[in-house]
Scaffold this motif. Sequence first.
Motif, PDB file in Angstrom:
ATOM      1  N   PRO A   1     -24.149  11.143 -30.125  1.00 17.00           N
ATOM      2  CA  PRO A   1     -24.957  10.128 -30.784  1.00 17.00           C
ATOM      3  C   PRO A   1     -25.832  10.710 -31.888  1.00 17.00           C
ATOM      4  N   VAL A   2     -25.408  10.485 -33.131  1.00 19.15           N
ATOM      5  CA  VAL A   2     -26.137  10.974 -34.300  1.00 19.15           C
ATOM      6  C   VAL A   2     -26.161   9.844 -35.325  1.00 19.15           C
ATOM      7  N   GLY A   3     -27.285   9.679 -35.988  1.00 18.09           N
ATOM      8  CA  GLY A   3     -27.359   8.702 -37.060  1.00 18.09           C
ATOM      9  C   GLY A   3     -27.409   7.267 -36.542  1.00 18.09           C
ATOM     10  N   ASP A   4     -26.918   6.363 -37.365  1.00 18.92           N
ATOM     11  CA  ASP A   4     -26.900   4.941 -37.070  1.00 18.92           C
ATOM     12  C   ASP A   4     -26.024   4.689 -35.833  1.00 18.92           C
ATOM     13  N   PRO A   5     -26.556   4.069 -34.777  1.00 18.67           N
ATOM     14  CA  PRO A   5     -25.773   3.870 -33.566  1.00 18.67           C
ATOM     15  C   PRO A   5     -24.535   3.012 -33.777  1.00 18.67           C
ATOM     16  N   ASP A   6     -24.563   2.076 -34.713  1.00 19.92           N
ATOM     17  CA  ASP A   6     -23.399   1.238 -34.956  1.00 19.92           C
ATOM     18  C   ASP A   6     -22.351   1.958 -35.820  1.00 19.92           C
ATOM     19  N   ALA A   7     -22.797   2.688 -36.801  1.00 15.24           N
ATOM     20  CA  ALA A   7     -21.863   3.375 -37.694  1.00 15.24           C
ATOM     21  C   ALA A   7     -21.413   4.724 -37.141  1.00 15.24           C
ATOM     22  N   GLY A   8     -22.194   5.304 -36.253  1.00 13.81           N
ATOM     23  CA  GLY A   8     -21.910   6.655 -35.796  1.00 13.81           C
ATOM     24  C   GLY A   8     -21.194   6.762 -34.476  1.00 13.81           C
ATOM     25  N   ALA A   9     -20.730   5.638 -33.921  1.00 14.23           N
ATOM     26  CA  ALA A   9     -20.036   5.696 -32.647  1.00 14.23           C
ATOM     27  C   ALA A   9     -19.006   4.574 -32.571  1.00 14.23           C
ATOM     28  N   VAL A  10     -18.000   4.805 -31.759  1.00 15.56           N
ATOM     29  CA  VAL A  10     -16.987   3.769 -31.501  1.00 15.56           C
ATOM     30  C   VAL A  10     -17.506   2.901 -30.383  1.00 15.56           C
TER      31      VAL A  10
END
Length: 107
Positions: free
Chosen positions: A98-107
């Motif tokens: 988990p790094v950065g924006d939670p929506d953009a940075g993870a599936v």
Amino acid sequence: MAEPVVLMATMVAEPGQEELVEKTLTAALAAVHAEPGCLRYALHRKAGTTGEFVVIEKWASQEALGAHTKGAAMREVGTALARALAAPPDMVFLDAIPVGDPDAGAV
């Protein structure tokens, strides 16, 4: 709260079975999307190929994934593709970083 489970399933069609594999996987999508705990189930084709398919999956929990693998939709897929795949699906489980924006940075 249970941790989500993310995986990538890769399937390679036997030569001449590409259309059957794609139609079978496509036909299962609506049923899988309706399964409890399905957060993502997205079918892709490896770029530049006709017979290599990748499904990106995200399940609310290991229990939800377990129910999916034993469910009616996957039983039907397994039966339909028993002789159409070059090998069993390659399942790769992923752990999010988990790094950065939670929506953009993870599936």
